[in-house]
Motif scaffolding. Structure first.
Motif, PDB file in Angstrom:
ATOM      1  N   HIS A 265       0.809  -1.221   0.000  1.00  0.00           N
ATOM      2  CA  HIS A 265       0.000   0.000   0.000  1.00  0.00           C
ATOM      3  C   HIS A 265       0.844   1.274   0.000  1.00  0.00           C
ATOM      4  CE1 HIS A 265      -3.979   1.725   0.266  1.00  0.00           C
ATOM      5  NE2 HIS A 265      -3.638   2.496   1.281  1.00  0.00           N
ATOM      6  N   GLU A 266       2.157   1.104   0.107  1.00  0.00           N
ATOM      7  CA  GLU A 266       3.023   2.279   0.167  1.00  0.00           C
ATOM      8  C   GLU A 266       3.191   2.914  -1.211  1.00  0.00           C
ATOM      9  OE1 GLU A 266       5.794  -0.939  -1.230  1.00  0.00           O
ATOM     10  OE2 GLU A 266       4.098  -0.815   0.163  1.00  0.00           O
ATOM     11  N   LEU A 267       3.478   4.224  -1.196  1.00  0.00           N
ATOM     12  CA  LEU A 267       3.810   4.928  -2.428  1.00  0.00           C
ATOM     13  C   LEU A 267       5.290   4.731  -2.737  1.00  0.00           C
ATOM     14  CD1 LEU A 267       1.935   8.310  -1.854  1.00  0.00           C
ATOM     15  CD2 LEU A 267       1.238   6.420  -3.331  1.00  0.00           C
ATOM     16  N   ARG A 268       5.599   4.517  -3.992  1.00  0.00           N
ATOM     17  CA  ARG A 268       6.988   4.293  -4.407  1.00  0.00           C
ATOM     18  C   ARG A 268       7.407   5.342  -5.430  1.00  0.00           C
ATOM     19  NH1 ARG A 268       8.813  -1.997  -4.753  1.00  0.00           N
ATOM     20  NH2 ARG A 268       8.114  -2.637  -2.663  1.00  0.00           N
ATOM     21  N   GLN A 269       8.729   5.507  -5.533  1.00  0.00           N
ATOM     22  CA  GLN A 269       9.270   6.542  -6.402  1.00  0.00           C
ATOM     23  C   GLN A 269       8.864   6.322  -7.854  1.00  0.00           C
ATOM     24  OE1 GLN A 269      10.757   9.258  -5.193  1.00  0.00           O
ATOM     25  NE2 GLN A 269      10.697  10.104  -7.265  1.00  0.00           N
ATOM     26  N   GLU A 270       8.893   5.068  -8.328  1.00  0.00           N
ATOM     27  CA  GLU A 270       8.546   4.809  -9.720  1.00  0.00           C
ATOM     28  C   GLU A 270       7.069   5.105  -9.994  1.00  0.00           C
ATOM     29  OE1 GLU A 270       8.635   0.577  -7.785  1.00  0.00           O
ATOM     30  OE2 GLU A 270       9.542   2.557  -7.472  1.00  0.00           O
ATOM     31  N   GLU A 271       6.264   4.976  -8.964  1.00  0.00           N
ATOM     32  CA  GLU A 271       4.843   5.304  -9.061  1.00  0.00           C
ATOM     33  C   GLU A 271       4.653   6.813  -9.232  1.00  0.00           C
ATOM     34  OE1 GLU A 271       0.951   4.495  -6.159  1.00  0.00           O
ATOM     35  OE2 GLU A 271       2.944   3.768  -5.622  1.00  0.00           O
ATOM     36  N   LEU A 272       5.365   7.589  -8.436  1.00  0.00           N
ATOM     37  CA  LEU A 272       5.266   9.044  -8.530  1.00  0.00           C
ATOM     38  C   LEU A 272       5.823   9.551  -9.863  1.00  0.00           C
ATOM     39  CD1 LEU A 272       6.266  10.005  -4.883  1.00  0.00           C
ATOM     40  CD2 LEU A 272       3.970   9.803  -5.865  1.00  0.00           C
ATOM     41  N   LEU A 273       6.832   8.862 -10.384  1.00  0.00           N
ATOM     42  CA  LEU A 273       7.348   9.224 -11.704  1.00  0.00           C
ATOM     43  C   LEU A 273       6.290   8.988 -12.770  1.00  0.00           C
ATOM     44  CD1 LEU A 273       9.600  10.101 -13.604  1.00  0.00           C
ATOM     45  CD2 LEU A 273      10.430   7.733 -13.604  1.00  0.00           C
ATOM     46  N   GLU A 274       5.551   7.893 -12.662  1.00  0.00           N
ATOM     47  CA  GLU A 274       4.474   7.613 -13.608  1.00  0.00           C
ATOM     48  C   GLU A 274       3.389   8.688 -13.529  1.00  0.00           C
ATOM     49  OE1 GLU A 274       2.572   5.572 -16.666  1.00  0.00           O
ATOM     50  OE2 GLU A 274       4.599   5.327 -15.840  1.00  0.00           O
ATOM     51  N   VAL A 275       3.100   9.136 -12.314  1.00  0.00           N
ATOM     52  CA  VAL A 275       2.135  10.228 -12.136  1.00  0.00           C
ATOM     53  C   VAL A 275       2.609  11.473 -12.862  1.00  0.00           C
ATOM     54  CG1 VAL A 275       1.112  11.796 -10.442  1.00  0.00           C
ATOM     55  CG2 VAL A 275       1.231   9.338  -9.952  1.00  0.00           C
TER      56      VAL A 275
ATOM     57  N   LEU B  99       4.674  11.729 -15.391  1.00  0.00           N
ATOM     58  CA  LEU B  99       4.623  11.530 -16.838  1.00  0.00           C
ATOM     59  C   LEU B  99       3.187  11.629 -17.350  1.00  0.00           C
ATOM     60  CD1 LEU B  99       7.159   8.566 -17.188  1.00  0.00           C
ATOM     61  CD2 LEU B  99       7.524  10.958 -17.852  1.00  0.00           C
ATOM     62  N   PHE B 100       2.254  11.060 -16.615  1.00  0.00           N
ATOM     63  CA  PHE B 100       0.834  11.123 -16.990  1.00  0.00           C
ATOM     64  C   PHE B 100       0.349  12.567 -17.040  1.00  0.00           C
ATOM     65  CE2 PHE B 100      -3.558  11.421 -15.393  1.00  0.00           C
ATOM     66  CZ  PHE B 100      -4.242  10.688 -16.353  1.00  0.00           C
ATOM     67  N   LEU B 101       0.682  13.351 -16.016  1.00  0.00           N
ATOM     68  CA  LEU B 101       0.241  14.739 -15.977  1.00  0.00           C
ATOM     69  C   LEU B 101       0.934  15.572 -17.037  1.00  0.00           C
ATOM     70  CD1 LEU B 101       0.087  15.219 -12.108  1.00  0.00           C
ATOM     71  CD2 LEU B 101      -1.828  14.876 -13.679  1.00  0.00           C
ATOM     72  N   ALA B 102       2.197  15.283 -17.306  1.00  0.00           N
ATOM     73  CA  ALA B 102       2.927  16.022 -18.334  1.00  0.00           C
ATOM     74  C   ALA B 102       2.309  15.776 -19.710  1.00  0.00           C
ATOM     75  CB  ALA B 102       4.397  15.606 -18.339  1.00  0.00           C
ATOM     76  N   ARG B 103       1.863  14.569 -19.965  1.00  0.00           N
ATOM     77  CA  ARG B 103       1.230  14.272 -21.257  1.00  0.00           C
ATOM     78  C   ARG B 103      -0.045  15.094 -21.431  1.00  0.00           C
ATOM     79  NH1 ARG B 103       2.909   8.895 -19.993  1.00  0.00           N
ATOM     80  NH2 ARG B 103       0.830   8.376 -19.187  1.00  0.00           N
ATOM     81  N   GLY B 104      -0.788  15.243 -20.358  1.00  0.00           N
ATOM     82  CA  GLY B 104      -2.007  16.039 -20.422  1.00  0.00           C
ATOM     83  C   GLY B 104      -1.740  17.509 -20.659  1.00  0.00           C
ATOM     84  N   THR B 105      -0.677  18.027 -20.024  1.00  0.00           N
ATOM     85  CA  THR B 105      -0.312  19.431 -20.206  1.00  0.00           C
ATOM     86  C   THR B 105       0.133  19.696 -21.630  1.00  0.00           C
ATOM     87  OG1 THR B 105       0.371  19.561 -17.893  1.00  0.00           O
ATOM     88  CG2 THR B 105       1.178  21.285 -19.362  1.00  0.00           C
ATOM     89  N   LEU B 106       0.912  18.764 -22.196  1.00  0.00           N
ATOM     90  CA  LEU B 106       1.373  18.919 -23.572  1.00  0.00           C
ATOM     91  C   LEU B 106       0.191  18.885 -24.553  1.00  0.00           C
ATOM     92  CD1 LEU B 106       4.562  16.680 -23.530  1.00  0.00           C
ATOM     93  CD2 LEU B 106       4.494  19.156 -23.735  1.00  0.00           C
ATOM     94  N   ALA B 107      -0.790  18.045 -24.241  1.00  0.00           N
ATOM     95  CA  ALA B 107      -1.964  17.958 -25.111  1.00  0.00           C
ATOM     96  C   ALA B 107      -2.711  19.278 -25.145  1.00  0.00           C
ATOM     97  CB  ALA B 107      -2.884  16.841 -24.621  1.00  0.00           C
ATOM     98  N   LEU B 108      -2.736  19.973 -24.008  1.00  0.00           N
ATOM     99  CA  LEU B 108      -3.409  21.278 -23.965  1.00  0.00           C
ATOM    100  C   LEU B 108      -2.670  22.293 -24.808  1.00  0.00           C
ATOM    101  CD1 LEU B 108      -4.474  21.600 -20.235  1.00  0.00           C
ATOM    102  CD2 LEU B 108      -5.980  21.482 -22.201  1.00  0.00           C
ATOM    103  N   GLY B 109      -1.335  22.206 -24.795  1.00  0.00           N
ATOM    104  CA  GLY B 109      -0.529  23.160 -25.525  1.00  0.00           C
ATOM    105  C   GLY B 109      -0.637  22.952 -27.021  1.00  0.00           C
TER     106      GLY B 109
END
Length: 205
Positions: free
Chosen positions: A183-193, A195-205
């Motif tokens: 149930h813990e949060l891991r670094q690779e998980e936060l990196l995926e987050v 990347l996911f948010l960055a893809r959305g921001t780029l789509a807006l641009g």
């Protein structure tokens, strides 16, 4: 009245994304407040504080046991959170509203999305547990990332997979990320987050 932290992003204007982040059980509005600006730079960040106490641990709604929700309280708190997010959205002209939640925070975020699917454009649900069948929705155009641990003792992998399948079946653009832990949060998980948010921001641009 919901207590919350608020931060304007650097170089933002009224159309900058509104990023609402929800802590897990026992956390508070500080848990993801700084992280939010790192994973979605420039966003206006709002971090509401859960106003339900379970033995001193803050939550967003009551439960009667692990994975057993007080459904009446969940409906009440979900309505209150919808009003809260709409009020924060009305304070600007955000081009998108993004939500992120962990554990209990992911659960209230999902409940809000089920009740008001138009409110969030993108959601990140980290280790959610939805032990009920949501209603059929139109989530076309919504982006959803679910992250989870393959050995999570709180959130069974089958339940997580079922939630991902629900979002996909109702039209959402879904991503599901697993790490090998619990149930813990891991670094690779936060990196995926990020990347996911960055893809959305780029789509807006």
């Amino acid at each position: 009245m919901t207590d919350y932290h608020y931060r304007e992003g650097l170089g933002t204007d009224a159309t900058s994304p509104l990023f609402v982040v929800f802590h897990g059980t026992g956390g508070d509005e500080n848990q993801f407040f700084d992280l939010a600006s790192q994973v979605l730079p420039g966003a206006r960040v709002v971090a509401p504080r859960g106003n339900v106490s379970e033995g001193g641990a803050l939550r967003y709604f009551r439960r009667t046991a692990e994975g057993v929700y007080d459904m009446d309280d969940l409906r009440l708190r979900t309505g209150q959170m919808i009003d809260f997010v709409r009020a924060r959205k009305a304070e600007g002209e955000a081009d998108q509203v993004v939500g992120l939640g962990y554990s209990n925070g992911a659960n209230i975020l999902a409940a809000v999305q089920f009740a008001a699917p138009e409110l969030f454009d993108a959601t990140v649900l980290m280790h959610p547990l939805i032990p009920f069948t949501p209603p059929k929705l139109d989530l076309t155009g919504k982006r959803v990332l679910i992250t989870a641990g393959q050995r999570d003792p709180i959130c069974p992998p089958a339940t997580t997979q079922a939630l991902n399948d629900f979002y996909a079946a109702n039209g959402a653009d879904t991503s599901l990320f697993w790490h090998p832990g619990g149930h813990e949060l891991r670094q690779e998980e936060l990196l995926e987050v990020q990347l996911f948010l960055a893809r959305g921001t780029l789509a807006l641009g």
